[in-house]
Design a protein around this motif. Sequence first.
Motif, mmCIF file in Angstrom:
data_model
loop_
_atom_site.group_PDB
_atom_site.id
_atom_site.type_symbol
_atom_site.label_atom_id
_atom_site.label_comp_id
_atom_site.label_asym_id
_atom_site.label_seq_id
_atom_site.Cartn_x
_atom_site.Cartn_y
_atom_site.Cartn_z
ATOM 1 N N VAL A 1 -9.049 -44.007 -88.996
ATOM 2 C CA VAL A 1 -9.198 -45.324 -88.359
ATOM 3 C C VAL A 1 -7.925 -46.163 -88.475
ATOM 4 C CG1 VAL A 1 -11.710 -45.413 -88.622
ATOM 5 C CG2 VAL A 1 -10.280 -46.536 -90.303
ATOM 6 N N GLU A 2 -6.948 -45.655 -89.209
ATOM 7 C CA GLU A 2 -5.663 -46.369 -89.272
ATOM 8 C C GLU A 2 -4.732 -45.769 -88.227
ATOM 9 O OE1 GLU A 2 -4.364 -46.089 -93.331
ATOM 10 O OE2 GLU A 2 -5.822 -47.593 -93.973
ATOM 11 N N PRO A 3 -3.630 -46.492 -87.890
ATOM 12 C CA PRO A 3 -2.718 -45.895 -86.909
ATOM 13 C C PRO A 3 -2.267 -44.513 -87.388
ATOM 14 C CG PRO A 3 -2.124 -48.173 -87.383
ATOM 15 C CD PRO A 3 -3.218 -47.817 -88.343
ATOM 16 N N LEU A 4 -2.343 -43.542 -86.506
ATOM 17 C CA LEU A 4 -2.037 -42.165 -86.910
ATOM 18 C C LEU A 4 -0.539 -41.982 -87.114
ATOM 19 C CD1 LEU A 4 -4.326 -40.150 -84.452
ATOM 20 C CD2 LEU A 4 -4.738 -40.678 -86.864
ATOM 21 N N PRO A 5 -0.146 -41.101 -88.037
ATOM 22 C CA PRO A 5 1.280 -40.822 -88.183
ATOM 23 C C PRO A 5 1.818 -40.169 -86.907
ATOM 24 C CG PRO A 5 -0.046 -39.322 -89.534
ATOM 25 C CD PRO A 5 -0.988 -40.312 -88.941
ATOM 26 N N LEU A 6 3.127 -40.241 -86.765
ATOM 27 C CA LEU A 6 3.740 -39.604 -85.590
ATOM 28 C C LEU A 6 3.663 -38.094 -85.774
ATOM 29 C CD1 LEU A 6 6.914 -41.651 -84.703
ATOM 30 C CD2 LEU A 6 4.911 -41.202 -83.266
ATOM 31 N N LEU A 7 2.976 -37.417 -84.896
ATOM 32 C CA LEU A 7 2.816 -35.969 -85.014
ATOM 33 C C LEU A 7 3.043 -35.378 -83.631
ATOM 34 C CD1 LEU A 7 -0.601 -36.155 -86.922
ATOM 35 C CD2 LEU A 7 1.544 -35.442 -87.972
ATOM 36 N N SER A 8 3.720 -34.231 -83.569
ATOM 37 C CA SER A 8 3.888 -33.607 -82.253
ATOM 38 C C SER A 8 2.535 -33.112 -81.773
ATOM 39 C CB SER A 8 4.850 -32.429 -82.292
ATOM 40 O OG SER A 8 5.703 -32.507 -83.352
ATOM 41 N N PRO A 9 2.405 -32.962 -80.456
ATOM 42 C CA PRO A 9 1.085 -32.655 -79.896
ATOM 43 C C PRO A 9 0.486 -31.348 -80.434
ATOM 44 C CG PRO A 9 2.705 -33.065 -78.169
ATOM 45 C CD PRO A 9 3.446 -33.064 -79.445
ATOM 46 N N PHE A 10 -0.816 -31.386 -80.630
ATOM 47 C CA PHE A 10 -1.547 -30.205 -81.094
ATOM 48 C C PHE A 10 -2.245 -29.541 -79.915
ATOM 49 C CE2 PHE A 10 -1.033 -32.748 -84.841
ATOM 50 C CZ PHE A 10 -0.721 -31.790 -85.801
ATOM 51 N N ILE B 1 -11.413 -43.460 -82.353
ATOM 52 C CA ILE B 1 -10.841 -42.309 -83.067
ATOM 53 C C ILE B 1 -10.480 -41.191 -82.068
ATOM 54 C CG2 ILE B 1 -11.389 -40.397 -84.637
ATOM 55 C CD1 ILE B 1 -12.710 -42.337 -86.481
ATOM 56 N N VAL B 2 -11.403 -40.886 -81.179
ATOM 57 C CA VAL B 2 -11.114 -39.777 -80.246
ATOM 58 C C VAL B 2 -9.958 -40.170 -79.314
ATOM 59 C CG1 VAL B 2 -12.041 -38.251 -78.462
ATOM 60 C CG2 VAL B 2 -13.454 -38.855 -80.419
ATOM 61 N N THR B 3 -9.883 -41.442 -78.939
ATOM 62 C CA THR B 3 -8.759 -41.884 -78.095
ATOM 63 C C THR B 3 -7.443 -41.701 -78.852
ATOM 64 O OG1 THR B 3 -10.201 -43.489 -77.050
ATOM 65 C CG2 THR B 3 -7.841 -43.854 -76.784
ATOM 66 N N ALA B 4 -7.449 -42.087 -80.131
ATOM 67 C CA ALA B 4 -6.218 -41.928 -80.927
ATOM 68 C C ALA B 4 -5.867 -40.447 -81.072
ATOM 69 C CB ALA B 4 -6.413 -42.570 -82.301
ATOM 70 N N LEU B 5 -6.860 -39.617 -81.322
ATOM 71 C CA LEU B 5 -6.583 -38.178 -81.466
ATOM 72 C C LEU B 5 -6.073 -37.580 -80.156
ATOM 73 C CD1 LEU B 5 -9.532 -36.804 -83.660
ATOM 74 C CD2 LEU B 5 -7.200 -37.274 -84.356
ATOM 75 N N THR B 6 -6.599 -38.101 -79.054
ATOM 76 C CA THR B 6 -6.167 -37.584 -77.751
ATOM 77 C C THR B 6 -4.667 -37.795 -77.562
ATOM 78 O OG1 THR B 6 -8.331 -38.214 -76.928
ATOM 79 C CG2 THR B 6 -6.718 -37.634 -75.274
ATOM 80 N N SER B 7 -4.159 -38.882 -78.146
ATOM 81 C CA SER B 7 -2.726 -39.153 -78.001
ATOM 82 C C SER B 7 -1.897 -38.121 -78.776
ATOM 83 C CB SER B 7 -2.391 -40.564 -78.492
ATOM 84 O OG SER B 7 -2.524 -40.604 -79.900
ATOM 85 N N ARG B 8 -2.556 -37.333 -79.626
ATOM 86 C CA ARG B 8 -1.850 -36.271 -80.377
ATOM 87 C C ARG B 8 -2.273 -34.888 -79.892
ATOM 88 N NH1 ARG B 8 -0.070 -40.545 -81.426
ATOM 89 N NH2 ARG B 8 0.490 -41.401 -83.486
ATOM 90 N N LEU B 9 -2.953 -34.860 -78.738
ATOM 91 C CA LEU B 9 -3.447 -33.591 -78.199
ATOM 92 C C LEU B 9 -2.617 -33.209 -76.972
ATOM 93 C CD1 LEU B 9 -5.834 -31.567 -78.683
ATOM 94 C CD2 LEU B 9 -7.185 -32.946 -77.110
ATOM 95 N N ALA B 10 -2.202 -31.953 -76.892
ATOM 96 C CA ALA B 10 -1.417 -31.484 -75.731
ATOM 97 C C ALA B 10 -2.245 -31.680 -74.455
ATOM 98 C CB ALA B 10 -1.077 -30.006 -75.924
ATOM 99 N N PRO B 11 -1.576 -31.802 -73.299
ATOM 100 C CA PRO B 11 -2.323 -32.043 -72.050
ATOM 101 C C PRO B 11 -3.401 -30.988 -71.786
ATOM 102 C CG PRO B 11 0.045 -32.288 -71.704
ATOM 103 C CD PRO B 11 -0.120 -31.799 -73.110
ATOM 104 N N ASP B 12 -3.158 -29.745 -72.222
ATOM 105 C CA ASP B 12 -4.181 -28.705 -72.038
ATOM 106 C C ASP B 12 -4.911 -28.430 -73.364
ATOM 107 O OD1 ASP B 12 -1.992 -27.661 -73.309
ATOM 108 O OD2 ASP B 12 -1.940 -25.774 -72.176
#
Length: 290
Positions: A220-229, A249-260
Amino acid sequence: MAESPSPGPLTHQKTLARGQPPPAAMTENEFQRFQALFAQTLGLSFTSEKRDLLTLRLAPRLAALGLRDYTAYHALIARPEAREERLRAFDLVTTHETWFFREIRHFDYLREQASEWPLDRKLRVWDAACSSGEEAYSIAMTLAEVMGTHRKRWELLASDISHPCLQAARHGKYPLGRGKDIPQRHLERFCLKGVHSQEGQFCIRRELRDTVHFKLINLVEPLPLLSPFDMIFLRNTLIYMNPAVRTSIVTALTSRLAPDGILFISHTESLQGLGLKFRLLQPGIYCRDY
Ligand SMILES: C[S@@+](CC[C@H](N)C(=O)[O-])C[C@H]1O[C@@H](n2cnc3c(N)ncnc32)[C@H](O)[C@@H]1O
């Protein structure tokens, strides 16, 4: 007498003298304060029926710190600088239930994907609520069987908010009974049975343990900078949160998820009604939808 909720150093909290009675029951007002605090800091929603549960889980900390009541404990962990004690409280109030190869279909899917994964692309996986490591090692065993343990082929980040869980995960030692769901071929290849002082336990072989990078991350905190998974596992965690927190949470995780990329949640959870752009592939398995 109730402690003032105003913040102050731990040494200024009123403490119980020897022989004084244990902490009083949690009042409705105290419960509401914890509800608000845990909703804000952890994203967890505790309904009113959970008051006894919260009381039971936090009571040992009050006793250990010699605090008279829950007001004093709330005041303590609400202070921004009380990070360590707050993490202890988080650990006590969250549910860590997990087991190896839980919801086995997801691991069949993972194996299929891994066996078709392009040789020139590294597969990056994040287990975002790994508890004591059983899920992360199940992922690692599945990937290592198909792709080997070479770091060039895949990498696995495993995170949780619980410090004790992460410590246990890093150690990778479990009672023998917890290995019952690990397929025999994986037990033989990736696990070692304890002898002498380790009797009754097994451990994950070093070679596999070294493939997993464990890290404390509060979702629930700002996620660390991580390359896409390419894949994110977030199973059996959203269920404890309200729809607004699930969405964020899912929106934040999506920002760390590869387009596919692929998101795994539990078979018993759903992204339906959260207004998120995901398409269901199989029970609990989603891909991004544009
Ligand atoms: C029931 S366990 C699920 C473990 C595993 N994913 C599984 O499916 O077996 C839920 C985990 O979510 C973690 N958790 C709860 N809130 C969290 C948060 N805000 N950030 C990170 N982890 C959290 C808890 O510490 C706990 O280990």
